[in-house]
Design a protein around this motif. Sequence first.
Motif, PDB file in Angstrom:
ATOM      1  N   SER A 204       0.284  32.393  89.187  1.00 24.49           N
ATOM      2  CA  SER A 204       1.332  31.452  88.300  1.00 24.49           C
ATOM      3  C   SER A 204       1.244  31.728  86.859  1.00 24.49           C
ATOM      4  CB  SER A 204       0.779  30.004  88.790  1.00 24.49           C
ATOM      5  OG  SER A 204      -0.611  29.707  88.009  1.00 24.49           O
ATOM      6  N   GLY A 207       3.945  34.658  87.239  1.00 26.39           N
ATOM      7  CA  GLY A 207       4.694  34.764  88.129  1.00 26.39           C
ATOM      8  C   GLY A 207       5.014  33.111  88.901  1.00 26.39           C
ATOM      9  N   VAL A 208       5.442  33.420  90.130  1.00 29.28           N
ATOM     10  CA  VAL A 208       5.602  32.174  91.157  1.00 29.28           C
ATOM     11  C   VAL A 208       4.685  32.374  92.290  1.00 29.28           C
ATOM     12  CG1 VAL A 208       7.214  30.694  92.155  1.00 29.28           C
ATOM     13  CG2 VAL A 208       7.930  31.759  90.260  1.00 29.28           C
ATOM     14  N   HIS A 210       3.353  31.509  96.113  1.00 23.04           N
ATOM     15  CA  HIS A 210       4.175  31.263  97.285  1.00 23.04           C
ATOM     16  C   HIS A 210       4.099  29.774  97.675  1.00 23.04           C
ATOM     17  CE1 HIS A 210       0.268  31.452  99.526  1.00 23.04           C
ATOM     18  NE2 HIS A 210       0.807  30.712 100.477  1.00 23.04           N
ATOM     19  N   ALA A 212       2.993  26.291  95.341  1.00 28.10           N
ATOM     20  CA  ALA A 212       2.847  25.812  94.197  1.00 28.10           C
ATOM     21  C   ALA A 212       1.891  24.628  94.399  1.00 28.10           C
ATOM     22  CB  ALA A 212       4.259  25.062  93.633  1.00 28.10           C
TER      23      ALA A 212
END
Length: 297
Positions: A204, A207-208, A210, A212
């Motif tokens: 995080s 990036g993102v 899988h 949150a």
Amino acid sequence: MADKHGADKHGAEKHIDEISGVETTGHEWDGIRELNNPMPRWWVWTFYATIVWGIGYMIAYPAWPMLTEATRGVLGYSGRADVARDLEAAKAAQVVYVDRIASAPLADIVADPELSQFAIAGGAAAFKVNCVQCHGSGAAGSAGFPNLNDDDWVWGGSVDEIYNTIAHGIRFEGDADTHVSEMPAFDDMLQPDEIKQVSAYVVSLTGVPHDAAMVEPGQQIFADNCASCHGDDARGNREMGAPNLADAIWLKGEGEEAIANQVRAPRHGVMPAWLPRLGEPTVKQLAVFVHSLGGGE
């Protein structure tokens, strides 16, 4: 000899080509006859001259291979001796620069355009011989080996810090001054879900993830177990050799699964100490070259 009627002394009839008027050799393939055109005299004499030249060359220069060496030739010429003389001349021309590099601080080498140019050229040559096996011909690194063109430096990117890394290596047992860092294996310290959570938090940062929902508990796990080395902001600690985790540059693999694998069972690279092998002038040239790639500080 053929008489005026086209017959030779043995009485055999000679065939004359109707179109060119040239005598043929008597050979015929599918109705095609071979003309008996003699070679031009200049070509024949040139051919003879090359034979004479070849014989003379074999006498004058090394030519025939023997069991342990080739014939030496009457002129005593040696290609290896020529190369050795050229190398000695090149070393003699370089010695003034090499001596200056050996005695000058790295900052002075970088600041001197002439000396810096020589050091970069010499360092590039040394890099191609000693470093490309791991870092690649363009210094962009390969799997598990760092890219030297970016601005991510675990042990520092100044020319002096690069010199220390090259000179003493990383985790190299034969050098007391080598860089040492050891990330523990958290497989026995954290639960599988906790490893997934801290991996999601690290992802995080750049990036993102899988999921949150895993970031917040992962951040707490990071603070409890990882911040002491990587820092509260995850930007690393050069004194401990802890890499920056917030710059989207990954050495051991990118993505949550790769990060989780590194948390479970860390992989630690080893770089040899090059100072005993190459000597200080060459290591200084390597440091200046790597620093010039664009990622130095």
